[in-house]
Structures are given as C-alpha cells and as structure tokens.
Design a protein around this motif. Structure first.
Motif, short mmCIF file in Angstrom:
data_model
loop_
_atom_site.label_atom_id
_atom_site.label_comp_id
_atom_site.label_asym_id
_atom_site.label_seq_id
_atom_site.Cartn_x
_atom_site.Cartn_y
_atom_site.Cartn_z
N LYS A 1211 55.11 88.56 30.33
CA LYS A 1211 56.32 87.89 30.81
C LYS A 1211 56.13 87.41 32.24
N SER A 1212 55.47 88.24 33.04
CA SER A 1212 55.28 87.88 34.45
C SER A 1212 54.26 86.77 34.63
N HIS A 1213 53.36 86.60 33.67
CA HIS A 1213 52.32 85.58 33.81
C HIS A 1213 52.43 84.52 32.72
N LEU A 1214 53.66 84.34 32.16
CA LEU A 1214 53.83 83.40 31.06
C LEU A 1214 53.59 81.96 31.51
N GLN A 1215 54.04 81.62 32.76
CA GLN A 1215 53.86 80.27 33.26
C GLN A 1215 52.36 79.94 33.41
N LYS A 1216 51.60 80.91 33.97
CA LYS A 1216 50.15 80.70 34.14
C LYS A 1216 49.44 80.58 32.80
N LEU A 1217 49.96 81.32 31.82
CA LEU A 1217 49.33 81.28 30.49
C LEU A 1217 49.56 79.92 29.84
N CYS A 1218 50.79 79.36 30.04
CA CYS A 1218 51.06 78.03 29.48
C CYS A 1218 50.20 76.96 30.15
N GLN A 1219 50.03 77.08 31.46
CA GLN A 1219 49.19 76.12 32.16
C GLN A 1219 47.73 76.23 31.71
N LEU A 1220 47.25 77.47 31.47
CA LEU A 1220 45.87 77.65 31.01
C LEU A 1220 45.64 77.00 29.65
N ILE A 1221 46.61 77.16 28.75
CA ILE A 1221 46.46 76.57 27.43
C ILE A 1221 46.46 75.04 27.53
N GLU A 1222 47.31 74.53 28.39
CA GLU A 1222 47.35 73.08 28.56
C GLU A 1222 46.02 72.56 29.09
N GLN A 1223 45.47 73.28 30.09
CA GLN A 1223 44.20 72.86 30.66
C GLN A 1223 43.06 72.96 29.65
N LEU A 1224 43.07 74.04 28.85
CA LEU A 1224 42.01 74.22 27.86
C LEU A 1224 42.03 73.11 26.81
N LEU A 1225 43.26 72.75 26.36
CA LEU A 1225 43.34 71.73 25.33
C LEU A 1225 43.11 70.33 25.88
N THR A 1226 43.41 70.17 27.17
CA THR A 1226 43.17 68.86 27.79
C THR A 1226 41.68 68.63 28.02
N ASN A 1227 41.01 69.68 28.50
CA ASN A 1227 39.57 69.58 28.80
C ASN A 1227 38.78 70.42 27.79
N MET A 1228 38.81 70.00 26.56
CA MET A 1228 38.09 70.74 25.53
C MET A 1228 36.58 70.64 25.77
N PRO A 1229 35.83 71.73 25.56
CA PRO A 1229 34.36 71.68 25.74
C PRO A 1229 33.72 70.70 24.77
N GLU A 1230 32.53 70.26 25.16
CA GLU A 1230 31.81 69.30 24.33
C GLU A 1230 31.19 69.97 23.10
N LYS A 1231 30.69 71.17 23.28
CA LYS A 1231 30.02 71.83 22.18
C LYS A 1231 31.04 72.33 21.15
N GLN A 1232 30.68 72.17 19.88
CA GLN A 1232 31.58 72.55 18.80
C GLN A 1232 31.84 74.06 18.80
N SER A 1233 30.82 74.87 19.08
CA SER A 1233 30.99 76.32 19.07
C SER A 1233 31.96 76.78 20.14
N ARG A 1234 31.89 76.13 21.31
CA ARG A 1234 32.82 76.51 22.39
C ARG A 1234 34.23 76.05 22.07
N ARG A 1235 34.38 74.89 21.41
CA ARG A 1235 35.72 74.46 20.97
C ARG A 1235 36.33 75.48 20.01
N ALA A 1236 35.51 75.97 19.12
CA ALA A 1236 36.01 76.99 18.19
C ALA A 1236 36.48 78.23 18.93
N GLU A 1237 35.74 78.62 20.01
CA GLU A 1237 36.15 79.78 20.79
C GLU A 1237 37.49 79.53 21.47
N VAL A 1238 37.71 78.32 21.96
CA VAL A 1238 39.00 77.99 22.59
C VAL A 1238 40.13 78.09 21.57
N ARG A 1239 39.95 77.52 20.37
CA ARG A 1239 40.99 77.60 19.34
C ARG A 1239 41.26 79.05 18.94
#
Length: 1288
Positions: A1211-1239
C-alpha cells in the motif's frame, strides 16, 4: 583291455547255453579266441604267446566273422528242449521264496540260475553308487549260480551242452560255475580298461567275488592275472600302462578281499603270501608311479596279517630284502614308509629292513642328525606325488610330534616367561628329547635338504611345515621359523609372479589362522619373523603379516609376554643373525628385491635395525588394545619402564642393576646403546605420554591421578633411578642443565600436589596440562642440550604466577613479573608457547595445545594479536608495492586485489550482452581484498594494516626470536627445508592453537578479531603463492569454526560500527570482478584455472562472511533506527549494481540475503522499485525484478501477521509499483526471453494485488497510458484483475 560296448544294452538275459553260443571275443580280451571245438586250452595259450599282435588282430577279425555266422544259424533253429527246461526253471525260481529253494530246483532239473551280464556295463559308471549297486548285484547272482552249481549231481550236463566256453581251459577254476569263471576272467580284463571308472568298478566287483566265493582259488587267480595282464616289450606305451595298472588294481582287489589272511589261518605254510608280496615288489620296481600304490596294497595286507605271518611270509618274500637295501641310495620313500609300518607292527624285525630304521628302534635314534642324513634322499624323492603330500610324511610327523595336550605346555610357557626373576622350570626329559628331535629334523631335512634344492622340494618343505602346525607347541616356533625358512619367504614374496609365491602366501595365511587368539603363538611367530628379517619382514615382503598379528593383541597377559620378549631380544646381543643369505635359497631372478629395499639401512648394523623395530613397536601395542583402565595402565607402565631405562639411563657397573625400592631388576645390552637408539626411545616415550594424556580426558575422578596418571608415575620412576649410584643419564649435564632439571622436577611435584588438592575444580585440568608440558620439556631438554633452558625458566615463572601457593619452589631472581609495568601472565605464557612451537615434536605440540586449551579463556587481545601476526607474516615483500600503495588506509578505493585496471572493460563482464556477469578472459589473485579486511582490522583492537605495524619493541623482539628459531631449526635439519617452508610449518602450528581457541570460545567478541585477520591472510596473494596447504587450512577454520559454529560472538562488546565495517568490506569484495592484467596476454590454462578457482573461493568467503555478520547483527536485536547504517550500505551496493558495469555481485546472493533477513528487503523495497525503473541495463533490470519478487515472498514477521505486513508494504509503495509497470511495458526488452520474464513479473504482481484485495487502489493509481499498455501486452492477466473490483 575291457571294452564294454558289446555288452547287451537291453534288459534281456542270456541262458547258460545261449551265453556259450553268443560269446564275444572282443569283450576286453587281447588274445585271439576260437571256439572250444577247434582249439584246446593248451594250444590257445601257446598260440597266444607266439602270435604277433598284427597276426592276432587278423585272426580276431576272422573269428568275429565266424561267430556272427554261427549265431545267425542258431537263431533260425527251433528252440531246444534245454530252452524249454530253462523256462520251467525260471518259473519255479520266480515262485521260490529263498535262494536255497532255487538252488534245489536247479539241482533237481540240472539247470543253473540266470546271470545278467548287463551289470558289467554299470561297473564302469562314473557314479560311485551305481558301481556299488552293480558289484553287489554281480556278487549276489554269482553266489546263487555257484550254490546251484555245487548242488548239481552231474555237472557235465551244464558244461557239455552247446558251445564250450573259453573258461574250460586249465586255469584251476574247475570248481567254479561257468558263469563265475566267465565273470572272473572278464573282471580281470576289465581292470586294465581306461574307460570312465572301469578300473575302480571292476576291481570292486573282483574284491567282493573273491571275498565271498571261496571256490575261487588264490593260486588260480594269481595265474589268471599274470596270464591276462602280461606286458611285453612289443606293446606301446599306453597299452603297457593299462596292463600295469590292471595288475595293480587286480592285486589290490585280492589284497583287500582278506583271502590271503584266511589262507594263512587255514594253512600256516601257504606260499601265496610270499608270491603275492614278491609280485607287488616286482610291479613297484617297474614304474615310479606304481611304487606308492603297490606299497599301499601291501600295507593293507600287513594290517590284516598277524606279526607271525609278517615275519615268516612277507619279510621272506623274494626281492623284498634287496628292495630295502637299495632304498637309501636310490631314494625310495615308499620303502621307508613300508619299513616304518613294519617296525610299528613288529619291532623285532627291524634288523631285516636294511638301513632304513635304526636298530634298536627309538625316536631319538630315528631323528638323530646322522640317521636323518641317510634318509634325506628318500624324503627328497617324495616330491613325485605333488601336489599331494606323500604318505611317509604323516607317519614321520606322528613319531616326531606325538599327539598330546599342547595347551598345557603353552600355558606353562607363558607363566614361566612372565616370571622374570625366577628360573624356568626344567622340562621333562621326554620334552627335551622331542625338542631336540624336532630341531634335528628341521635342520637336516627342512633346511639342509629341501630348502636348498629345487622349487618342488621347497614346495614340499612348506607342505611338511603345514602338516606339523596342528601338533606344533608354541615353544617350537623359533625352531620351525628358522633363519633359512624366513629368508626363503623373503626371497619369494616381493615378486608376485614367482613360482612359489602362492605357496608361501598360503603358508603365511595358514600360519596366521593357526595363531588364532593364542597370544603365546602370536608372540612366538612375530619374534621369529622379525628376528630373522632384522625387523623388516613386512617392508621387504610387501605384506601386512606382522602388522596384523600385532594388531590382534586383546589380553593383558599377551601384551606383557610380548613386551618381555621384546626386552629380551633388545638386551640379548646373540639375537642379531649375521648369517649371510644362502644363495641356494634364492628362488627367482628377481628375489634380490628384498635386499634392495634395505639399502637405506646399510649404515646401521643388523642389531640396531632390529632394535629400532623393537622401540617403534612398543607404543603400537596400545593402538588397538581395548582393556579396562587399570589393565591398560599396567601395560603402559611396562612400556614406559622399558623406554625410560633403555633410552635415558646407562649402567656404569655391569649390565644389571637391582632397585630395592622398586623391587625390580633392570638390564642393558653389553654393548653401549647408540645415541640414535636413545633418541628414538625418548621420542617414543614422549609419544606414549602424549597418548596417555589424550586418553585421560578431563580430570573427572578425584583419585585418578594416583591410580592411572602415567606422567606422575614417570616422574617418580625417573627420580628413583636418578638416585641409584650405579645408574647415570645417557649423557652428562652441565651445572645449568642440572639446576634447571631439578627446578623442573620440583615444579612438577608441586603442581602434582596442588592438582590432588584441587579435586574436581577447573584448575585441575590446567595443572594437569602444565605438568605434562613440563614432562615433555624435560625429555626435550635431554634430547637437545641447552635449547630449551630459557623456555623452561619462563614456563616455571608462569606456573608460579598462575598458581601462587606456599609450597611452590622459590624464585631464583629470574622472576620479573612483579612490577606494575610487567606483562600479563597470559601474554608471557603465549609467548612461551609460541617460542616452543617452531622446534617442538608432535607429542610436545599436543601438550602445548592442551595447555592453551585450558588457558585460552584468559588470553588477552595482545596475546591473540601476536598469534595472528604470525599467520600474516611474510618473508618476502609484496610483488606490487609502489608509491601509490604505501599507505593503503588513505585510499579506500585502492585496487582491491592489487591488479592493474584495464583501460577498457569487456562488455561480457558487464552482463550487457550475456546472461552471466562472471565471464572473464584471464585473472590473477587480487590483493585489494587485503586492504578491505585490513581496514576493518584497524577498528578492532588497533590492528595494524601492516604485518609488523603497531608492534612495540618487545613484540618485535619476540617475533624476531620466533623467526630466529625457525632459521636455526632449518639449519639443523639434514638437507634442510627452506626458511619459507619452515615459516609455513610454524604458521600451521599456530593455526592449530587458533582453532582450539575458536572451539573453546565461539561466543567471545575476540572471534571477530580472529576472523578479520584470518580473512585477510586468506585473500593475501602470497598466501596462495606460498602454500596451498596453508590456504586450505585457513579456509577450513573459517568455514567450520566460525561460519558454521554452533555459537557466534555476543555481548555488548560487539560494536555495531565494527560489524557495519566488516559488512561493507565483504559486500565490496563480493562485487569485485576478475580482470585481466595487461602484461598477461597469453596465460596458461593451468594458471587461468588456478586464478579462477581462487576468485571463486574469495567470492564465496565474502558471501559466507556477509551471512555470518548479518546473523550476528540480527541476534543483537538492534532497533531499526540504529540499523540505518546497514541499510545505507546495501543501498550503496544496489546503486553500484545498477549504475556500474564493474559490479559483479550476484543477484542470487542478494536474493538469499533478502530470504534470510527479510527486514532488509522490506526496508529496501521502495528503493529497489525506483532503481528497477531507471536502470539502463535490461539484464540488470530483469534480475532486479526477481529480487522484488523474493521480497514479496518473505515478509518475515514471526507473529503470524505476515499478510498484514505485506499489505502495508504494498500500500505504501503502490504508486512506485504502478510507475514501474508502466516503465517496464513502455521499454520492453529486445530479447524474447527477457520479455517473458517481464510478463511473468507483472502476472505475479497482479496476483499479489488480487490476494491482498488492493485491485481498486492499484487501478486508481495506474495512469491511462499504462492501462492501455497493460491491456495490449498483458491481455487476460490484466482483464482478470479489472474484473475483481466489480465482484468486491
């Protein structure tokens, strides 16, 4: 030769007349046969003797053809009246109940019972039971036929009809039925057959017939045997052999049937016994292989005859006397066997046996040296029957060693051996005679005749000894295992492919089995083997015979007997056998190996070599001995007295001295004991006392000192012997040494008295350890003149200060510990112990460790640092010292592993282009770790950064003293080790003391001091370069005694700042990469591998240290406000991890920290979320996501409110968690294996949010752009999360 192929194969029977018609000339007969009508018996015999073999074969073929034609004609004729009468007789015989009625019916009808010839086939069967049944059936039927034949009134009716049998020749069997005559002739021919077991079966049948049917005359039978089994010079070898063996079996059947004995009973003047004996002797003279079985047949006959018949018939046989007369010259063991048996049965006839037996006969004369020499040829020739031993040897053994109770003699032997001051009982005259006879037998036959001869006769010698073993008294072992026999074994055993190797090996195995649990035998065998091999039997033969025998002592009496024998051998100068090895005993070309193994002992005499084994064997007795404490102590005392008397003292008057106080007599060798042997005795005495100290354990019993204290007993024993005027020490002492020795003895006496007064207190262990160290120093003083005087004086001062009691000895001016500025007693004690270590023996090191064990609880930091500086001491300067690294403390960022930086770091090291961040091209040991750990050392009791820094003048002087002793020790060693090797040895010994300290004090704050110094010593480059053993030892102590110890440093003295510094340095050490050195362009693979392995060990050390330090911090339960420094350290590590490509810290290591210490992960959760979003490296970002997931798995609250704590964090870090997910999905890694790790990470976050019921808040904080990214890239995972608030 018997050929049974023509015998009927069906169960049909032949009637008497039909048997005459269907006679088969090929049933084993070698002579040609004709029908009775054409040839008379006389003409047949004459023709047989004159016709040549080829002509005989032609005539036999013609007769076979004529017989077949005749048989065909008879089968076409109608059955005669005789056949009808036989059928009637068969019917009557079938209804009769007994054989007498059958015989009566046959007599009345003139027809004989049937005889089934099929039994002859079964007589040749390989199955013994089948042969016995056939022989019994043969005898039963023929007895019935003979009874019927004898009851006939007109025998011509049976003999005259049909074709006349060959049995009608003038062979003296006129009183026998035709079937019996046929059977006898066929049996005689059959014993010469080599088919299967024909000889055994036909001989058995002949034996039964001759013994049961008395109508068979002996003279006729002997004539038939000679006629049918004659041997001519024209016969081939195999045919001659078959005929000769046939005669042997036939004579054997006659001899064992008992008919000859019956003949003598019925007629005292019968010539048959003489004739039979003469025939056997003649047969035995033809071939060597017939000699032994022929004598065996004759012996069977002698057993059945009374002495009168033996004298008047057997010994009167023609040729026997001449056979006996030539036996000794030709070497006839069977003649000797026969003579022994005849002499045993009738001793009055010995004079007629030639020179084989002494007249009058007695065992003493038989086994005299002269008579045995005359029999040597006979006994040597008995090897022809190997591997079986000749029958003459058991007979000789029975006479040589009569069967008697040997246990009583052995019991008497051990009791007499243990009575040192009494003369042994005189044995009876018969025992003396037996011993003398046995000695003559071994010297003349075994050693003089068999061992110097061929391989076969050596083999026979060992077989005879195995035959003697079951009857052999233990007192005869020294005679049996003589010098020549042991030398023969020594010559054979080193070479495994020697011809006699297995024979000798089997002899030793049987000998060990014969020893069993009998200690008297065990001692005798060990002493004999070692005496004749100069104590090196196992070494030369490459076996463990003596070692295994010595390991099996189980009783006090056995140990005492062994010790007494060792003493006798040590003192007795006559034991050293200077007899050169008899070259005739050598058995193989490679048999000199045994002597080659002994080349290192050429400088020592045989006597000293054997005495060396004696001295080394004494402590080995106790190695596997399991006795009660009192019995074991008595054995230890005997060993101690032996070593002390022979090693420490000499007798100035004679070789024997009696102590009235101890009530014992002490003996010395006539020749003065060499200084090397005295030194060895003292060293073994030190080892004995050290082992006794280990076995004592803590002083748990109040009276244990008096009852089982070997050290106390030794000091009393030493004092007693020193007071005897006629005994002196093995070397003279000067005035200073004598005074020091007296002070040492007085101090030990005082400590012993004080130990008794302490009872069960903890001081008893300290006093006991000090006493044993003083005793070891006393012995070391005698070994090394004047080297230990200063150490003894310092140790006496420490004893006085540690236990200031009134009855301790007065100080003599050397006590300098009374001033205000005097060092602590423990510091002096530590210095003294360290000064003893460089030149101490293993027993003294044991005593030093025991003293340190009980005093280390009081050790000061200064004393501990002195020990640690020894570990870090290096004789050579560092390889990379320059102006920039002279003061390491001024620059914390100095190259941590002392390796020059590369200008460009490979991308592979950063992890940017690969999954792993630990790949390198080359590496060397990095000495920057020294600086990191050293900086911590500054904060822990002023540890200096340099190995000699921070030491005062006294400490420097003491360190120089240690090193000076090391160099002096190196010079004293022959072919000495280098100073570096001696320093490494000294370091290993100091490490043993540190290991003792860590084991005894695992919870003291000083453990951190020991850890920091050991860690620095381990990562220093010169540690790996100088000694791999030293590095492994330090690694083992760190792992077992610190990281995996049951306890850890505790208390208020453990400062958090110290722990923070240690934590920071170890995390930095774990982050350092392996880098290439510019100069090392093409390093070898071996060097690369060694460097890589060392880097892994240093990294592992840093990680283990981190876990251990965090364990200590966690145990102190510091408030979170005080732990901010720890959090800052980890934040700094994470910053470097995300920002610097040089950081090689492993994500698995960080995850393990978060798993073990969840409070660190909870505090760093928000910071980690920020760094994940801002990281420039896809590889590091993906690894950091795993860390976040690990933190979410381990909220780590022990009160069960884990879910609430996790919800609070989220709850205390919910805002940072939302920003992290946004950044991860915006800058998805090039390698397929790393994309799978992000998902996968996003899916885990959604699941956690749904579980904690935070979906509504999460969606509220999620930006619209992020919504779109989630819907497009995560699909159903995000849609499922959006549906949850509606259900709520």
């Amino acid at each position: 030769m018997e050929v049974d192929s023509t015998a009927p194969t069906t169960s049909t029977t032949l009637k008497p007349i039909q048997r005459q018609k269907k006679w088969k000339a090929s049933e084993g007969e070698r002579r040609p046969h004709t029908t009775a009508e054409t040839k008379s018996p006389k003409s047949m015999d004459a023709e047989t003797t004159t016709v040549k073999p080829m002509e005989r074969q032609k005539k036999r073929k013609a007769l076979d053809k004529e017989r077949r034609l005749h048989t065909a004609e008879e089968e076409t004729k109608p059955k005669s009246s005789m056949d009808v009468e036989l059928k009637t007789t068969d019917a009557l015989a079938a209804t009769a109940s007994v054989s007498s009625s059958s015989a009566a019916a046959a007599s009345s009808s003139g027809v004989l019972p049937e005889f089934h010839v099929g039994v002859f086939k079964d007589l040749a069967s390989a199955d013994g039971s089948v042969r016995e049944a056939a022989a019994e059936a043969l005898a039963t039927e023929l007895m019935e036929v003979q009874r019927a034949y004898e009851g006939l009134e007109n025998k011509e009716l049976v003999e005259g009809g049909g074709v006349k049998l060959e049995a009608e020749k003038d062979d003296g069997l006129n009183d026998c039925a035709p079937s019996l005559r046929y059977a006898l002739r066929r049996l005689i021919r059959g014993v010469s057959s080599s088919r299967e077991c024909a000889r055994q079966g036909f001989a058995l049948g002949l034996t039964i017939l001759v013994s049961t049917i008395h109508s068979i005359k002996v003279d006729s039978l002997l004539k038939l045997i000679v006629d049918f089994l004659e041997v001519s010079s024209s016969m081939k070898g195999q045919e001659q052999r078959d005929r000769l063996l046939g005669r042997l079996f036939a004579y054997g059947a006659l001899g064992r049937s008992g008919r000859l004995a019956e003949e003598w009973i019925s007629d005292r003047n019968t010539p048959h016994i003489k004739e039979f004996t003469s025939l056997l002797i003649a047969l035995a003279s033809k071939k060597r292989y017939l000699q032994e079985p022929a004598v065996s047949v004759l012996l069977d006959l002698i057993e059945k005859l009374p002495p009168e018949a033996l004298s008047n018939h057997v010994l009167e046989a023609p040729g026997l006397h001449e056979w006996f007369e030539g036996a000794t010259e030709s070497g006839n063991p069977d003649a000797l066997l026969l003579a022994l048996k005849i002499g045993e049965k009738n001793s009055m006839e010995i004079a007629r046996l030639g020179k084989l037996l002494p007249d009058p006969f007695s065992p003493n004369k038989l086994f005299s040296a002269d008579h045995l020499s005359s029999l040597a040829n006979c006994l040597k020739e008995s090897t022809f029957c190997q591997p079986r031993i000749h029958n003459v040897w058991p007979v000789l053994v029975n006479i040589l060693l009569p069967d008697r109770v040997l246990q009583a003699e052995d019991a008497l032997s051990i009791s007499n051996s243990l009575k040192k001051h009494k003369k042994n009982r005189k044995s009876s005259s018969s025992d003396e005679d037996n011993a003398k006879n046995f000695q003559c037998f071994c010297e003349v036959i075994i050693e003089g005749s068999l061992l110097p001869s061929s391989h076969d006769r050596k083999h026979l010698a060992f077989d005879v000894l195995l035959l003697l073993l079951p009857r052999l008294p233990a007192s005869y072992i020294p005679i049996c295992l003589s010098y020549k026999l042991v030398q023969c074994m020594i010559d054979v055993l080193p070479t495994t492919d020697a011809w006699l190797y297995k024979i000798v090996q089997n002899f030793l195995k049987t000998l060990s089995g014969w020893v069993g649990d009998d200690d008297v035998r065990r001692v005798s065998v060990i002493m004999a083997l070692q005496k004749h091999s100069n104590g090196k039997f196992d070494c030369i033969t490459r076996t463990k015979t003596v070692k295994d025998l010595m390991a099996d002592f189980r009783t006090e009496s056995g140990c005492m007997l062994f010790i007494q024998n060792l003493l006798n051998m040590f003192v007795d100068e006559s034991h050293a056998s200077d007899e050169p090895s008899d070259q005739s005993i050598t058995t193989d070309d490679n048999s000199e190996i045994g002597s080659i193994e002994d080349k290192d002992s050429v400088a020592m005499g045989n006597s000293d070599i054997l005495k060396t084994w004696i001295v080394e064997s004494l402590p080995c007795i106790l190695k596997n001995l399991k006795l009660d404490p009192e019995a074991k102590f008595r054995v230890q005392k005997e060993i101690l007295k032996f070593l002390a008397v022979q090693g420490l003292f000499t007798a100035s008057l004679g070789t024997e001295v009696t102590s009235f106080e101890l009530q014992e007599k002490f003996r010395w060798p006539k020749a003065a004991t060499s200084s090397a042997l005295c030194r060895m005795c003292i060293e073994q005495l030190q080892l004995l006392l050290a082992n006794s100290q280990k076995g004592d354990g803590p002083r748990g019993l109040p009276n244990r000192l008096e009852s089982n204290d070997l050290g106390s007993y030794f000091m009393r024993f030493l004092s007693t012997l020193c007071n005897i005027p006629s005994i002196s020490l093995f070397r003279s002492l000067d005035t200073e040494e004598e005074n020091t020795l007296k002070k040492l003895q007085a101090m030990e006496t005082s400590l012993s008295r004080e130990e008794r007064n302490c009872g069960l207190s903890s001081d008893a262990n300290r006093l006991h350890a000090l006493r044993y160290l003083l005793i070891q120093l006393l012995l070391q003083m005698l070994l090394r003149p004047k080297e230990f005087l200063e150490a003894v004086s310092e140790l006496i001062i420490c004893c006085k200060k540690a236990f200031p009691v009134s009855d301790l000895i007065e100080s003599c001016g050397e006590d300098n510990l009374d001033g205000d500025d005097a060092p602590a007693v423990m510091d002096v004690l530590v210095d003294t112990l360290l000064s003893l270590l460089p030149q101490s023996s293993a027993p003294m090191r044991t005593a030093i460790e025991q003293v340190f064990k009980y005093f280390c609880v009081d050790i000061t930091d200064d004393g501990l640092l002195r020990m640690l500086r020894v570990i870090r001491k290096n004789l050579k300067p560092a390889r990379h010292q320059d102006a920039d690294s002279e003061d390491i403390d001024d620059d914390e960022d100095e190259d941590f592993l002392n390796i020059e930086e590369d200008e460009v770091v490979d991308r592979a090291e950063t992890g940017e282009t690969g999954e792993s961040d630990e790949q390198t091209d080359d590496s060397e040991a990095d000495s920057e770790a020294v600086d990191e750990v050293e900086e911590v050392g500054m904060e822990i009791p002023e540890a200096s950064d340099e190995s000699d820094g921070g030491m005062d003048d006294d400490a420097m002087f003491r360190m120089d003293t240690y090193l000076a002793r090391i160099f002096k020790e190196r010079k004293n060693l022959a072919g000495g080790d280098t100073a570096h090797q001696q320093l490494m040895l000294f370091k290993l010994r100091v490490l043993s003391l540190l290991e003792v300290y860590l084991h005894e004090n695992p919870d003291k704050p000083q453990v951190l001091l020991v850890y920091s110094n050991l860690a620095r010593a381990f990562v220093e480059p010169h540690t790996a370069e100088s000694s791999e053993q030293l590095g492994q030892r330090i690694w083992g102590i760190l792992q077992k005694k610190i990281f995996k110890a049951k306890d850890h440093p505790k208390g208020e003295d453990v400062q958090l700042s110290t722990l923070e510094s240690l934590l920071q340095r170890n995390l930095k050490l774990a982050s350092k990469p392996i880098k290439r050195k510019k100069s090392a362009t093409n390093p070898s693979k071996k060097k690369q591998s060694a460097s890589w392995n060392r880097h892994k060990m240093i990294t592992s050390l840093a990680q283990s240290s981190t876990f251990w330090i965090l364990k200590i911090i966690d145990a102190r339960n510091f408030p979170e406000s005080e732990l901010q420094g720890v959090f800052d350290i980890f934040q700094g590590v994470l910053v470097e991890y995300f920002n610097s490509k040089k950081s090689q810290i492993k994500s698995e290591f960080l995850k393990e920290i978060f798993r073990r210490r969840p409070w660190i992960g909870r505090h760093l959760f928000g910071f980690l979320l920020e760094k994940c979003g801002s990281s420039k490296s896809d590889f590091r970002r993906v690894e950091a996501l795993d860390m976040v997931s690990e933190i979410l798995k381990s909220p780590g609250l022990p009160d069960g409110s884990g879910q609430e704590a996790l919800k609070k964090i989220m709850k205390s870090h919910l805002q940072k968690l939302c920003q992290l997910i946004e950044q991860l999905l915006t800058n998805m890694p090039e390698k397929q294996s790393r994309r799978a790790e992000v998902r996968k990470f996003c899916g885990k976050i959604f699941l956690t949010i749904a579980t904690l019921k935070l979906s509504k808040s999460f969606l509220k904080n999620l930006a619209p752009a992020a919504h779109e990214k989630c819907e497009s890239q995560l699909g159903d995972q995000f849609m499922n999360l959006k549906k949850i608030p509606v259900k709520e």
